[in-house]
Design a protein around this motif. Sequence first.
Motif, PDB file in Angstrom:
ATOM      1  N   GLU A 126       0.841  -1.189   0.000  1.00 15.37           N
ATOM      2  CA  GLU A 126       0.000   0.000   0.000  1.00 15.37           C
ATOM      3  C   GLU A 126       0.877   1.240   0.000  1.00 15.37           C
ATOM      4  O   GLU A 126       1.776   1.389   0.826  1.00 15.37           O
ATOM      5  N   ASN A 164      -7.091  -2.037  10.618  1.00 16.54           N
ATOM      6  CA  ASN A 164      -7.986  -2.756   9.726  1.00 16.54           C
ATOM      7  C   ASN A 164      -8.119  -2.094   8.371  1.00 16.54           C
ATOM      8  O   ASN A 164      -8.680  -2.660   7.457  1.00 16.54           O
ATOM      9  N   ILE A 165      -7.683  -0.872   8.290  1.00 11.35           N
ATOM     10  CA  ILE A 165      -7.717  -0.207   6.995  1.00 11.35           C
ATOM     11  C   ILE A 165      -6.300   0.187   6.614  1.00 11.35           C
ATOM     12  O   ILE A 165      -5.887   1.335   6.782  1.00 11.35           O
ATOM     13  N   PRO A 166      -5.563  -0.787   6.114  1.00 19.75           N
ATOM     14  CA  PRO A 166      -4.142  -0.540   5.884  1.00 19.75           C
ATOM     15  C   PRO A 166      -3.868   0.559   4.850  1.00 19.75           C
ATOM     16  O   PRO A 166      -2.763   1.044   4.766  1.00 19.75           O
ATOM     17  N   TRP A 167      -4.890   0.911   4.083  1.00 14.27           N
ATOM     18  CA  TRP A 167      -4.617   1.863   3.013  1.00 14.27           C
ATOM     19  C   TRP A 167      -4.602   3.314   3.511  1.00 14.27           C
ATOM     20  O   TRP A 167      -4.186   4.197   2.809  1.00 14.27           O
ATOM     21  N   SER A 232     -14.559  -3.504 -10.780  1.00 10.21           N
ATOM     22  CA  SER A 232     -13.581  -4.006  -9.820  1.00 10.21           C
ATOM     23  C   SER A 232     -13.189  -2.845  -8.924  1.00 10.21           C
ATOM     24  O   SER A 232     -12.951  -1.745  -9.391  1.00 10.21           O
ATOM     25  N   PHE A 233     -13.132  -3.114  -7.651  1.00 12.16           N
ATOM     26  CA  PHE A 233     -13.047  -2.064  -6.652  1.00 12.16           C
ATOM     27  C   PHE A 233     -11.690  -2.000  -5.992  1.00 12.16           C
ATOM     28  O   PHE A 233     -11.004  -3.008  -5.858  1.00 12.16           O
ATOM     29  N   HIS A 234     -11.372  -0.836  -5.528  1.00 16.26           N
ATOM     30  CA  HIS A 234     -10.283  -0.686  -4.569  1.00 16.26           C
ATOM     31  C   HIS A 234     -10.744  -1.392  -3.279  1.00 16.26           C
ATOM     32  O   HIS A 234     -11.935  -1.379  -2.970  1.00 16.26           O
ATOM     33  N   PRO A 235      -9.833  -1.985  -2.560  1.00 17.39           N
ATOM     34  CA  PRO A 235     -10.286  -2.728  -1.374  1.00 17.39           C
ATOM     35  C   PRO A 235     -11.056  -1.888  -0.360  1.00 17.39           C
ATOM     36  O   PRO A 235     -11.728  -2.443   0.510  1.00 17.39           O
ATOM     37  N   CYS A 236     -10.968  -0.563  -0.460  1.00 19.32           N
ATOM     38  CA  CYS A 236     -11.627   0.243   0.565  1.00 19.32           C
ATOM     39  C   CYS A 236     -13.141   0.274   0.387  1.00 19.32           C
ATOM     40  O   CYS A 236     -13.867   0.664   1.302  1.00 19.32           O
ATOM     41  N   ILE A 237     -13.635  -0.108  -0.771  1.00 20.21           N
ATOM     42  CA  ILE A 237     -15.068   0.017  -1.009  1.00 20.21           C
ATOM     43  C   ILE A 237     -15.835  -1.111  -0.339  1.00 20.21           C
ATOM     44  O   ILE A 237     -15.416  -2.271  -0.391  1.00 20.21           O
ATOM     45  N   ARG A 238     -16.934  -0.745   0.268  1.00 17.07           N
ATOM     46  CA  ARG A 238     -17.741  -1.771   0.939  1.00 17.07           C
ATOM     47  C   ARG A 238     -18.614  -2.469  -0.092  1.00 17.07           C
ATOM     48  O   ARG A 238     -19.521  -1.865  -0.664  1.00 17.07           O
ATOM     49  N   PHE A 239     -18.301  -3.686  -0.256  1.00 16.85           N
ATOM     50  CA  PHE A 239     -18.977  -4.433  -1.319  1.00 16.85           C
ATOM     51  C   PHE A 239     -20.457  -4.626  -1.032  1.00 16.85           C
ATOM     52  O   PHE A 239     -21.290  -4.544  -1.918  1.00 16.85           O
ATOM     53  N   LYS A 240     -20.780  -4.857   0.218  1.00 14.49           N
ATOM     54  CA  LYS A 240     -22.175  -5.115   0.586  1.00 14.49           C
ATOM     55  C   LYS A 240     -23.081  -3.955   0.199  1.00 14.49           C
ATOM     56  O   LYS A 240     -24.170  -4.128  -0.323  1.00 14.49           O
ATOM     57  N   ILE A 251     -13.981   4.440   3.013  1.00 13.46           N
ATOM     58  CA  ILE A 251     -13.029   5.320   3.691  1.00 13.46           C
ATOM     59  C   ILE A 251     -11.816   5.385   2.780  1.00 13.46           C
ATOM     60  O   ILE A 251     -11.132   4.381   2.589  1.00 13.46           O
TER      61      ILE A 251
END
Lengths: 361, 1006
Positions: A126, A164-167, A232-240, A251
């Motif tokens: 990151e 939990n949010i390494p980015w 396809s998302f950046h990991p920060c996006i809440r998929f749900k 965030i």
Amino acid sequence: MIHSLFLINCSGDIFLEKHWKSVVSQSVCDYFFEAQEKAADVENVPPVISTPHHYLISIYRDKLFFVSVIQTEVPPLFVIEFLHRVADTFQDYFGECSEAAIKDNVVIVYELLEEMLDNGFPLATESNILKELIKPPTILRSVVNSITGSSNVGDTLPTGQLSNIPWRRAGVKYTNNEAYFDVVEEIDAIIDKSGSTVFAEIQGVIDACIKLSGMPDLSLSFMNPRLLDDVSFHPCIRFKRWESERVLSFIPPDGNFRLISYRVSSQNLVAIPVYVKHSISFKENSSCGRFDITIGPKQNMGKTIEGITVTVHMPKVVLNMNLTPTQGSYTFDPVTKVQPLQIKSTNMGCGENYTTKAPKS
Amino acid sequence: MLDTNKDSLKLEAMKRIVAMIARGKNASDLFPAVVKNVACKNIEVKKLVYVYLVRYAEEQQDLALLSISTFQRGLKDPNQLIRASALRVLSSIRVPIIAPIMMLAIKEAASDMSPYVRKTAAHAIPKLYSLDSDQKDQLIEVIEKLLADKTTLVAGSVVMAFEEVCPERIDLIHKNYRKLCNLLIDVEEWGQVVIISMLTRYARTQFLSPTQNESLLEESPEKAFYGSEEDEAKGPGSGEAATAALPARKPYVMDPDHRLLLRNTKPLLQSRSAAVVMAVAQLYFHLAPKAEVGVIAKALLEVLTNLANETNIPTVLREFQTYIRSMDKDFVAATIQAIGRCATNIGRVRDTCLNGLVQLLSNRDELVVAESVVVIKKLLQMQPAQHEEIIKHLAKLTDNIQVPMARASILWLIGEYCEHVPKIAPDVLRKMAKSFTAEEDIVKLQVINLAAKLYLTNSKQTKLLTQYVLSLAKYDQNYDIRDRARFTRQLIVPSEQGGAFSRHAKKLFLAPKPAPVLESSFKDRDHFQLGSLSHLLNAKATGYQELPDWPEEAPDPSVRNVEEEDLSLIETRVGLLGGYTEVPEWTKCSSRERRKEKEKPFYSDSEGESGPTESADSEPESESESDSESGSGASSSESDNEDQDEDEEEDKGRGSASEQSEGEGEKTKKRKKGSEGAGEGSSSDDDSDSSSDSSESEETSETEEEQAEAAAWRRKTPPSSKSTPAAKEISLLDLEDFTPPSVQPVSPATVVSASLVADLEGLTLTDSSLVPSLLSPVSSAGRQELLHRVAGEGLAVDYAFSRQPFSGDPHMVSVHIYFSNSSDTPIRGLRVGTPKLPAGISIQEFPEIESLAPGESATAVLGINFCDSTQAANFQLCTQTRQFYVCIQPPVGELMAPVFMSENEFKKEQGKLMGMNEITEKLVLPDCCWSDHAVVQRVTATAHLGRVPCGTSEEYRFAGRTLSSGSLVLLTLDARPAGAAQLTVNSEKMVIGTMLVKDVIQALTQ
């Protein structure tokens, strides 16, 4: 996993090597050069080359080859993805990912690679974390460093690494809180002889530049999210949240990053903002021919179109050509075997242009 | 500079050294000077020294040891970053002597407070392993400890270590499986890739294949499996109901853990990392039921472009249409071929493609036409009969097309389907005969072919023409054509010697040919794990681990049970996927807990789980059998019932057998010749002549070889279309089954052939058991062959399920065995030899039959405890001289005995066996089953059940108990006047219930 990395420039010099396990001799790159010679185009070098003892996986970015050496079974995409991440990181740190920039900052590059990969397995990739560990070079910092003797290397573990949010790093502060989003869409279209669209599809990305203090929680909604395929998302996006409401809630990391990439498939009737017509005619008993392209904006779009570039790849048999554009300027490079013709126009009217790519503003 | 006290100068020096290293220059001379600085306070200098050390320590081991103490001090540093980097460098120095120190350091770090240090420890494990593999056992302990770690940070790294050090210790994963699945989404992407591929392997060893019952799964709405977590969160009750309903209907129940894995990986398809997406795709490819693969394929179009599916095909075709108008001829040809490929793979568009191609036939350009013809030929082969028009059109084209390949293709097509175009074909032949001498070789060969085929189907009109063509060919310059002409003439023109051949020539020439399979070059790579390096290179890479096959039996799912506290301690994450802070229902935590609650009932009844797995195992077998059975119904049942007419039957069998063998093409014929050896010694010289001819022409002529190959291919692969190939398959088997003693007289039946026969018997046995024999409603199966008299060297053994209680043991199924001796010598010492039985199955042997005189018969009763499964009992029948391997596979209906109960009792028992134990199927009764008698007869013939009196006339009830375990089997048939009916089976043994439903339905609807 990844044993070694070689950076090779276009002329075939290995200007950087890094080994994470035992040292692999440079000679392993000979196999790569061999494959490079065989490939007609620099971009067509096979990404995976099998040699007697190693496998070479390479990518081509910004006129540089990133060649990684691996010895055991590993998903090739894993390696390719990582190499791209390395290139992205360089880009992020030095503003460009060129041979000169890497040579100038070879120590930082080395430190980065050391942090990114441990024993061939990615450790910290990151950009936010890396930037805390190894500060990007700026003129100001180098001046300060030379005076105070402080170093570029952080001495504490970045908070992001453990959270939990390494980015996102903690304690970000801005006086002006700003967020920018760029929507970049590439339309791939096939237009047939008569000018009608056979196939059109959009590859789009949303790049964001977020400069917000603290821990912002953003959401971004679309007018018509149904259009977006294969997101396809950046990991920060809440998929749900996306799944249920079609809202991007996240965030964000600090700084520049790619939020999502998506595709608008041809089923959604992608409208192309320009029309293109062409005609090819050959003169009887002569080696010459005439090639006309007319390109213009479609009236119903209601937006002006700017900065159109037309690139025509001529076949290798074409020796020379005369161009008479009605608008804009052109360049023609007869030296490279793939003879591209570029016509640039600032404002759209009618002209002998032709488009494959049209970045929308 | 390195010796100065100033950090800035040291730094400068180190930077230069590192730059040298980066360029690949040797800087090892400076080793002593650099190592001194390892204890430097400046962190940047320290890091660069580390870089240097790692690079050169291997070369200068003694000096490197000097630095060890510094690292050991670093391992105790309060700063976790320094602890971690000290461990990293320590483990990266490849000096074997320090392995014990490394081991200690890793052990210590594995229990460090900081997850970052633990992660580093996980990274260090494979390093140490590659340095000193003797430490493996200790390392596995550390891995086990780290696997139990609950942070996302460590998970990826430790799984990586696991994969490198001990991928075979799959048992370590059990306890952590669910945790890994749940954490997966929060792990960094690199870790995700590794974990997913590990879990793929894990799932392949631990779960049953879901594809076995794909047809059933497809029926169920996808929602039931992949109900998103919110659904469950909102109404856990409904979710549970859905999942509970599933097992009741389905014989195969997906392990909940398996489902958990699939569900948790699905969101990762949206990951930004292509590697993760690929990993998930391969996971789905290898693990998911077929129905799901389609969903994923759609999402991955750009990644897996060769997975063309039905949705994108219209687009592609439209694109092709444009290409066809292109100027470039080669390009057009390639496009047409691509269309052909699309059409083969996707049935729905086949007609469209065909029409498009036919339009192309009127194209001016000859090359395009030729290419189209070739593709059309391939396409037509896949669905002949409906396309007479096209063939006629093609026939007209022969006048115009000059490209030899196309001409040959057209001729072949006409010949192949000459029965569809009886008028045109002779005409075409006439034209071709006229221009025969001017044709290319390939066309000439096809002309001969066409002539031969026409001669056989329509000899009146074409006799002269054929002879003319053949005589022309006889004097051709090309030896291949001359050979072919001679060969054909021998075959088709009746003469004294070749008479046997000409009788079967029609079969030979007009054998149905399988459609060609057009596929891309990626097809043969299936055996490698999708998306792996080996898959890409199509060669096994070092360290590639074969994906294990699905297990036969699901291992005990309870091993994955963990203490509940463990899960609840998992760190929850504010960020991703569901961790939406404002709305508490969405938080990862709550949904996880809910899921946990939901899971609990599943795991508690692991007994129930193991039931359906068995059925899933046996399912495909019986399915395939019933498939083949449906194709050959008449022949097999006939042969089973008409034992008396065996001789006649055999004659017929021989006729069809030899016909068949020739129909299969030359290869088979040759093979047969080889195998029968002396048996055909009487065949004339002429025979062998022509067969050698055939082998010659086979080598040289393309099309002939194609046919022969195709025939061989047909026999290897399972039939693609149900009707005709299945029939063929069976008749092939019959061929061997009925081979009369005259053909295979003295050659001693080897063990191999005996076991083959046993196999065949297993097949025929179940075939006929599914066909209710109307003669004896009491025991449906009737007498079935256990050992054919050919294989048994004169000893023929039949068996029948007598449906009488076995005297010795009430749990055993009694099987009557009928021996008859058809040889000329007495058979002595008949007994059952050492049985090789699956677990739980036991056999009560019959008393030894001392002697069986020629022509005599004897009966014995054998008791077999099948343990309520339909697994076959394999055992040996021994005589004094020989041993025969035989097997008895019981139809499910024979595993039970009737029970008599009143209506009220029945209802009471049925009430106890609801839910999972109830299997319901709908069916439509055919006309013949509308009478009471017929229904009862059919049901009791299929299953050994007793009828239970019933108040209404539209309901039939039957009851029984399984023999081994005595569990109740209740069968209810609710028949409505219109023919629609509902069949319900209630049984504790779900496997039995499922199979029984199938068998009864089969019996009723036939």
